[in-house]
Design a protein around this motif. Structure first.
Motif, PDB file in Angstrom:
ATOM      1  N   THR A 169       1.266  -1.085   0.176  1.00 39.48           N
ATOM      2  CA  THR A 169      -0.156   0.242   0.232  1.00 39.48           C
ATOM      3  C   THR A 169       1.030   1.203  -0.078  1.00 39.48           C
ATOM      4  O   THR A 169       2.377   0.923   0.760  1.00 39.48           O
ATOM      5  N   ARG A 170       0.282   2.571  -0.198  1.00 39.54           N
ATOM      6  CA  ARG A 170       0.864   3.979   0.310  1.00 39.54           C
ATOM      7  C   ARG A 170       0.031   4.594   0.401  1.00 39.54           C
ATOM      8  O   ARG A 170      -1.062   4.382   0.456  1.00 39.54           O
ATOM      9  N   LEU A 171       0.759   5.563   1.038  1.00 42.19           N
ATOM     10  CA  LEU A 171       0.076   7.029   1.590  1.00 42.19           C
ATOM     11  C   LEU A 171      -1.246   7.666   1.244  1.00 42.19           C
ATOM     12  O   LEU A 171      -0.817   7.415  -0.307  1.00 42.19           O
ATOM     13  N   ALA A 172      -2.070   7.362   1.397  1.00 37.32           N
ATOM     14  CA  ALA A 172      -3.772   8.571   0.591  1.00 37.32           C
ATOM     15  C   ALA A 172      -2.569   9.645  -0.262  1.00 37.32           C
ATOM     16  O   ALA A 172      -1.855  10.919   0.475  1.00 37.32           O
ATOM     17  N   TYR A 173      -2.798  10.828  -0.649  1.00 36.74           N
ATOM     18  CA  TYR A 173      -2.737  11.384  -1.147  1.00 36.74           C
ATOM     19  C   TYR A 173      -4.121  12.337  -1.105  1.00 36.74           C
ATOM     20  O   TYR A 173      -5.390  11.626  -1.338  1.00 36.74           O
ATOM     21  N   GLY A 174      -4.353  13.309  -1.344  1.00 37.21           N
ATOM     22  CA  GLY A 174      -4.999  14.177  -1.034  1.00 37.21           C
ATOM     23  C   GLY A 174      -5.192  15.761  -0.725  1.00 37.21           C
ATOM     24  O   GLY A 174      -3.538  15.979  -0.117  1.00 37.21           O
ATOM     25  N   LEU A 175      -6.588  16.359   0.029  1.00 32.57           N
ATOM     26  CA  LEU A 175      -5.640  17.544   0.274  1.00 32.57           C
ATOM     27  C   LEU A 175      -5.207  18.054   1.854  1.00 32.57           C
ATOM     28  O   LEU A 175      -6.085  17.052   2.531  1.00 32.57           O
ATOM     29  N   PRO A 176      -4.310  18.408   1.730  1.00 32.12           N
ATOM     30  CA  PRO A 176      -3.765  18.437   3.283  1.00 32.12           C
ATOM     31  C   PRO A 176      -4.610  18.932   4.302  1.00 32.12           C
ATOM     32  O   PRO A 176      -5.639  20.177   3.994  1.00 32.12           O
ATOM     33  N   PHE A 177      -5.242  19.065   4.972  1.00 30.26           N
ATOM     34  CA  PHE A 177      -5.769  19.147   6.412  1.00 30.26           C
ATOM     35  C   PHE A 177      -6.224  20.250   7.126  1.00 30.26           C
ATOM     36  O   PHE A 177      -4.218  20.510   7.143  1.00 30.26           O
ATOM     37  N   GLY A 178      -6.984  21.116   6.959  1.00 33.59           N
ATOM     38  CA  GLY A 178      -6.195  22.418   7.346  1.00 33.59           C
ATOM     39  C   GLY A 178      -5.984  23.463   6.017  1.00 33.59           C
ATOM     40  O   GLY A 178      -5.770  24.536   6.076  1.00 33.59           O
ATOM     41  N   SER A 179      -6.517  23.047   4.692  1.00 33.04           N
ATOM     42  CA  SER A 179      -5.892  23.601   3.979  1.00 33.04           C
ATOM     43  C   SER A 179      -6.955  24.644   3.235  1.00 33.04           C
ATOM     44  O   SER A 179      -8.055  24.426   3.323  1.00 33.04           O
ATOM     45  N   VAL A 180      -6.738  25.435   2.247  1.00 34.54           N
ATOM     46  CA  VAL A 180      -7.371  26.357   1.273  1.00 34.54           C
ATOM     47  C   VAL A 180      -7.592  25.060  -0.212  1.00 34.54           C
ATOM     48  O   VAL A 180      -6.392  25.004  -0.698  1.00 34.54           O
ATOM     49  N   LEU A 181      -9.054  25.233  -0.912  1.00 33.08           N
ATOM     50  CA  LEU A 181      -9.309  24.297  -1.771  1.00 33.08           C
ATOM     51  C   LEU A 181      -8.119  25.134  -2.716  1.00 33.08           C
ATOM     52  O   LEU A 181      -7.808  24.829  -3.867  1.00 33.08           O
ATOM     53  N   GLU A 182      -9.094  26.253  -3.018  1.00 30.24           N
ATOM     54  CA  GLU A 182      -8.140  27.833  -4.182  1.00 30.24           C
ATOM     55  C   GLU A 182      -7.111  27.462  -3.949  1.00 30.24           C
ATOM     56  O   GLU A 182      -5.543  27.721  -5.420  1.00 30.24           O
ATOM     57  N   ASN A 183      -5.831  26.923  -2.738  1.00 26.90           N
ATOM     58  CA  ASN A 183      -4.193  26.841  -3.234  1.00 26.90           C
ATOM     59  C   ASN A 183      -4.205  25.952  -3.417  1.00 26.90           C
ATOM     60  O   ASN A 183      -2.514  26.296  -3.669  1.00 26.90           O
TER      61      ASN A 183
END
Lengths: 199, 199
Positions: A169-183
């Motif tokens: 398996t590998r670590l999930a990709y995705g939005l970091p917690f606390g981040s802003v979508l548009e950035n």
């Protein structure tokens, strides 16, 4: 450059051989060491000398430790059939900080980097295969960095391991917690979309 | 963080006390020291120890030297009536490299920085006044960095010195040689225009 004292030149040369340092940053570090109160500077190099003397890779997993086998590998409570593969000791320390992983680690000691002349033979990969056989490992989590070189290293390991009867398996990709979508960058956002989960 | 060996934590703490280092960059430096071939690492700290032992500010100008009076101040060929004031030794080394300055230097050992708690009393300013009187100095070239803090430091020194019968100059602002006009920042470009010279 005979106006620069020889020993200062020597120190700058030594420091600029370290990865990530050039002549200017080496100069800055040398000057900052000279500007420290002398007692603090002497303590610093005493501590570095002690560190070089006492710290070495764990014989089992490669994490930096002051014991022969690190506290994680020697703990009865850790599940040796789950191995998390990381580039450096501090990546393992970071995961350890979450308290969410009860398996053991495997520290590669770097990442594949043709530009820096780092091929597979320079990484701690052989002992990973030995551990997989010895402990009948069920899962290998590839936790190399989400960079081009980290990915290439992860892929290399995946190809080595896929013939063994285990989950990779590998670590999930995705939005970091606390981040802003548009950035978020395009790659992160597209991965977050691709791996969306049902709520 | 009991999975990080104590002496490694100590070294990281020591390094992160240096200006410009945070926890992450200190970790990186510690790991890179551990990853060096042990002989090289031992040499590095041996050289730093020698540097700390041998190098100190020149009694005259404050430049880092392994002699009581640096080779520049003790040279018969240097004009002691022209003093170039710089923030750090390496600024003096950089000017020295041009071969265009035949006076002597005065190293402040930093810049005024209220945020970092660096006031005039922490800089090597008092001896500058002593030297001006002692050698009947004709010109002081203020060569602090063209940054907000460097400018403030230069202005402070200018105000201290303007009562003495000497020329106070500073390095020219303008376009750096080999640069591209459209990439110049507004401040640099407006200074280049303001201080344009007749050809």
């Amino acid at each position: 450059m005979n106006y620069i004292p020889d020993i200062l030149k020597k120190v700058i040369e030594d420091i600029s051989n370290l990865p990530g340092y050039g002549e200017k940053s080496a100069q800055r570090l040398a000057i900052n060491l000279l500007k420290l109160p002398r007692g603090e500077a002497v303590d610093l190099i005493k501590h570095i000398a002690q560190m070089l003397d006492k710290i070495h890779p764990c014989k089992e997993c490669g994490i930096y430790t002051d014991q022969e086998i690190c506290p994680i590998c020697s703990s009865e409570e850790r599940d040796k059939t789950h191995i998390c593969v990381v580039e450096e000791s501090f990546d393992a320390y970071a995961i350890e900080k979450t308290g969410k992983f009860k398996g053991v680690y495997h520290v590669l000691g770097g990442r594949l980097s043709p530009l820096e002349g780092i091929g597979p033979e320079k990484l701690n990969i052989k002992t990973l295969i030995e551990r997989i056989k010895k402990y009948q490992v069920k899962e290998v989590i590839i936790a190399t960095n989400p960079t081009v070189e980290g990915e290439a290293t992860g892929n290399y390991i995946y190809n080595l391991l896929k013939k063994y009867p285990l989950n990779i398996t590998r670590l999930a990709y995705g939005l970091p917690f606390g981040s802003v979508l548009e950035n978020a960058d395009d790659f992160t956002l597209s991965k977050a979309l691709e791996y969306r989960v049902k709520i």
